[in-house]
Design a protein around this motif. Sequence first.
Motif, PDB file in Angstrom:
ATOM      1  N   VAL A  37       0.850  -1.188   0.000  1.00 37.28           N
ATOM      2  CA  VAL A  37       0.000   0.000   0.000  1.00 37.28           C
ATOM      3  C   VAL A  37       0.883   1.235   0.000  1.00 37.28           C
ATOM      4  O   VAL A  37       1.794   1.343   0.821  1.00 37.28           O
ATOM      5  N   GLN A  38       0.610   2.144  -0.930  1.00 36.40           N
ATOM      6  CA  GLN A  38       1.364   3.391  -0.971  1.00 36.40           C
ATOM      7  C   GLN A  38       0.410   4.561  -1.164  1.00 36.40           C
ATOM      8  O   GLN A  38      -0.381   4.578  -2.102  1.00 36.40           O
ATOM      9  N   ARG A  39       0.481   5.509  -0.253  1.00 38.49           N
ATOM     10  CA  ARG A  39      -0.327   6.726  -0.365  1.00 38.49           C
ATOM     11  C   ARG A  39       0.354   7.624  -1.385  1.00 38.49           C
ATOM     12  O   ARG A  39       1.551   7.875  -1.298  1.00 38.49           O
ATOM     13  N   VAL A  40      -0.404   8.130  -2.367  1.00 38.99           N
ATOM     14  CA  VAL A  40       0.204   8.894  -3.459  1.00 38.99           C
ATOM     15  C   VAL A  40      -0.224  10.360  -3.497  1.00 38.99           C
ATOM     16  O   VAL A  40       0.232  11.102  -4.354  1.00 38.99           O
ATOM     17  N   ASP A  41      -1.068  10.790  -2.568  1.00 38.78           N
ATOM     18  CA  ASP A  41      -1.451  12.206  -2.543  1.00 38.78           C
ATOM     19  C   ASP A  41      -0.597  12.938  -1.519  1.00 38.78           C
ATOM     20  O   ASP A  41       0.173  12.346  -0.787  1.00 38.78           O
ATOM     21  N   ARG A  42      -0.760  14.235  -1.459  1.00 39.37           N
ATOM     22  CA  ARG A  42       0.012  15.060  -0.520  1.00 39.37           C
ATOM     23  C   ARG A  42      -0.883  15.782   0.497  1.00 39.37           C
ATOM     24  O   ARG A  42      -0.462  16.740   1.117  1.00 39.37           O
ATOM     25  N   LEU A  43      -2.118  15.310   0.658  1.00 39.39           N
ATOM     26  CA  LEU A  43      -3.038  15.965   1.582  1.00 39.39           C
ATOM     27  C   LEU A  43      -2.592  15.761   3.024  1.00 39.39           C
ATOM     28  O   LEU A  43      -2.156  14.683   3.396  1.00 39.39           O
ATOM     29  N   LYS A  44      -2.737  16.786   3.830  1.00 40.43           N
ATOM     30  CA  LYS A  44      -2.342  16.713   5.233  1.00 40.43           C
ATOM     31  C   LYS A  44      -3.485  16.238   6.133  1.00 40.43           C
ATOM     32  O   LYS A  44      -3.259  15.723   7.210  1.00 40.43           O
ATOM     33  N   SER A  45      -4.721  16.430   5.694  1.00 37.76           N
ATOM     34  CA  SER A  45      -5.862  15.963   6.476  1.00 37.76           C
ATOM     35  C   SER A  45      -6.790  15.170   5.555  1.00 37.76           C
ATOM     36  O   SER A  45      -6.795  15.373   4.343  1.00 37.76           O
ATOM     37  N   PRO A  46      -7.589  14.262   6.127  1.00 39.13           N
ATOM     38  CA  PRO A  46      -8.483  13.442   5.301  1.00 39.13           C
ATOM     39  C   PRO A  46      -9.448  14.296   4.488  1.00 39.13           C
ATOM     40  O   PRO A  46      -9.975  15.292   4.979  1.00 39.13           O
ATOM     41  N   GLY A  47      -9.671  13.901   3.226  1.00 41.59           N
ATOM     42  CA  GLY A  47     -10.611  14.620   2.392  1.00 41.59           C
ATOM     43  C   GLY A  47     -10.603  14.133   0.965  1.00 41.59           C
ATOM     44  O   GLY A  47      -9.904  13.175   0.607  1.00 41.59           O
ATOM     45  N   ILE A  48     -11.376  14.803   0.141  1.00 47.60           N
ATOM     46  CA  ILE A  48     -11.469  14.467  -1.280  1.00 47.60           C
ATOM     47  C   ILE A  48     -10.094  14.611  -1.910  1.00 47.60           C
ATOM     48  O   ILE A  48      -9.382  15.579  -1.657  1.00 47.60           O
ATOM     49  N   GLY A  49      -9.739  13.632  -2.720  1.00 48.94           N
ATOM     50  CA  GLY A  49      -8.453  13.656  -3.405  1.00 48.94           C
ATOM     51  C   GLY A  49      -7.413  12.725  -2.802  1.00 48.94           C
ATOM     52  O   GLY A  49      -6.346  12.527  -3.388  1.00 48.94           O
ATOM     53  N   MET A  50      -7.711  12.132  -1.636  1.00 48.90           N
ATOM     54  CA  MET A  50      -6.777  11.152  -1.075  1.00 48.90           C
ATOM     55  C   MET A  50      -6.674   9.988  -2.059  1.00 48.90           C
ATOM     56  O   MET A  50      -7.680   9.560  -2.620  1.00 48.90           O
ATOM     57  N   MET A  51      -5.444   9.484  -2.269  1.00 41.83           N
ATOM     58  CA  MET A  51      -5.249   8.397  -3.230  1.00 41.83           C
ATOM     59  C   MET A  51      -4.234   7.391  -2.712  1.00 41.83           C
ATOM     60  O   MET A  51      -3.279   7.758  -2.044  1.00 41.83           O
ATOM     61  N   TRP A  52      -4.462   6.125  -3.063  1.00 40.60           N
ATOM     62  CA  TRP A  52      -3.561   5.041  -2.712  1.00 40.60           C
ATOM     63  C   TRP A  52      -3.364   4.146  -3.929  1.00 40.60           C
ATOM     64  O   TRP A  52      -4.290   3.916  -4.705  1.00 40.60           O
ATOM     65  N   ASP A  53      -2.159   3.613  -4.061  1.00 37.78           N
ATOM     66  CA  ASP A  53      -1.881   2.535  -5.001  1.00 37.78           C
ATOM     67  C   ASP A  53      -1.721   1.274  -4.161  1.00 37.78           C
ATOM     68  O   ASP A  53      -0.946   1.260  -3.193  1.00 37.78           O
ATOM     69  N   VAL A  54      -2.465   0.229  -4.516  1.00 39.88           N
ATOM     70  CA  VAL A  54      -2.461  -1.007  -3.741  1.00 39.88           C
ATOM     71  C   VAL A  54      -2.179  -2.177  -4.678  1.00 39.88           C
ATOM     72  O   VAL A  54      -2.749  -2.256  -5.765  1.00 39.88           O
ATOM     73  N   VAL A  55      -1.303  -3.068  -4.244  1.00 39.41           N
ATOM     74  CA  VAL A  55      -1.004  -4.297  -4.983  1.00 39.41           C
ATOM     75  C   VAL A  55      -1.220  -5.456  -4.017  1.00 39.41           C
ATOM     76  O   VAL A  55      -0.703  -5.448  -2.901  1.00 39.41           O
ATOM     77  N   PHE A  56      -2.011  -6.453  -4.445  1.00 40.61           N
ATOM     78  CA  PHE A  56      -2.292  -7.604  -3.588  1.00 40.61           C
ATOM     79  C   PHE A  56      -2.542  -8.826  -4.452  1.00 40.61           C
ATOM     80  O   PHE A  56      -2.788  -8.724  -5.654  1.00 40.61           O
ATOM     81  N   SER A  57      -2.493  -9.984  -3.827  1.00 38.63           N
ATOM     82  CA  SER A  57      -2.736 -11.234  -4.528  1.00 38.63           C
ATOM     83  C   SER A  57      -4.183 -11.664  -4.297  1.00 38.63           C
ATOM     84  O   SER A  57      -4.659 -11.670  -3.157  1.00 38.63           O
ATOM     85  N   MET A  58      -4.880 -11.990  -5.386  1.00 40.73           N
ATOM     86  CA  MET A  58      -6.250 -12.499  -5.278  1.00 40.73           C
ATOM     87  C   MET A  58      -6.436 -13.594  -6.307  1.00 40.73           C
ATOM     88  O   MET A  58      -6.144 -13.401  -7.494  1.00 40.73           O
ATOM     89  N   ARG A  59      -6.882 -14.727  -5.830  1.00 43.71           N
ATOM     90  CA  ARG A  59      -7.087 -15.894  -6.689  1.00 43.71           C
ATOM     91  C   ARG A  59      -5.822 -16.245  -7.476  1.00 43.71           C
ATOM     92  O   ARG A  59      -5.872 -16.525  -8.673  1.00 43.71           O
ATOM     93  N   GLY A  60      -4.681 -16.155  -6.784  1.00 46.09           N
ATOM     94  CA  GLY A  60      -3.414 -16.555  -7.377  1.00 46.09           C
ATOM     95  C   GLY A  60      -2.811 -15.575  -8.362  1.00 46.09           C
ATOM     96  O   GLY A  60      -1.838 -15.898  -9.040  1.00 46.09           O
ATOM     97  N   LYS A  61      -3.365 -14.378  -8.458  1.00 48.76           N
ATOM     98  CA  LYS A  61      -2.862 -13.393  -9.411  1.00 48.76           C
ATOM     99  C   LYS A  61      -2.655 -12.058  -8.702  1.00 48.76           C
ATOM    100  O   LYS A  61      -3.448 -11.675  -7.846  1.00 48.76           O
ATOM    101  N   MET A  62      -1.569 -11.384  -9.049  1.00 50.77           N
ATOM    102  CA  MET A  62      -1.314 -10.062  -8.466  1.00 50.77           C
ATOM    103  C   MET A  62      -2.260  -9.048  -9.095  1.00 50.77           C
ATOM    104  O   MET A  62      -2.397  -8.982 -10.313  1.00 50.77           O
TER     105      MET A  62
END
Length: 155
Positions: A37-62
């Motif tokens: 999990v990597q947060r990719v926005d620069r917001l200092k407080s929670p709000g619209i525009g928060m973004m994350w890039d997530v990589v995980f395994s599901m059903r044997g596939k990344m």
Amino acid sequence: MKFSTREDIEAPIEAVFDMLCDFEGFERSAMRRGAEVQRVDRLKSPGIGMMWDVVFSMRGKMRKVQLEMTRFERPQDMLLAYRSPGLEGTFQVELMSLSRSRTRVAISLEVTPLNLSSRLLVQSLKLAKTSLTKRFKLRVAEYAKTMEERYKRLA
């Protein structure tokens, strides 16, 4: 395809919303389960525009997913949109105050396939919808109980 459930929590709406805004805690929890999990926005407080890039395994596939906060209305509503190659959808959390010390949390997850292989994945999920819905509701109920316990410890 959509999953949804509701739970009542013995805590005020503001406290529940604050607990749901513990995004760093959710990030750590996902990493403990093997996701990157990597947060990719620069917001200092929670709000619209928060973004994350997530990589995980599901059903044997990344799987790679990008999450974005598209609605954030304190203290009653949050909407996260997600997109991955082949799938997109939303994750919505709605809060309703039932009394000063009781809050109803409604959570819904919607999945939309964008290509043929994703349609096959969603079709297989539809075949198991009953058991997946039970697991979804159980997870939400467990988390609601955890939030209640956390509020009681802090109050």
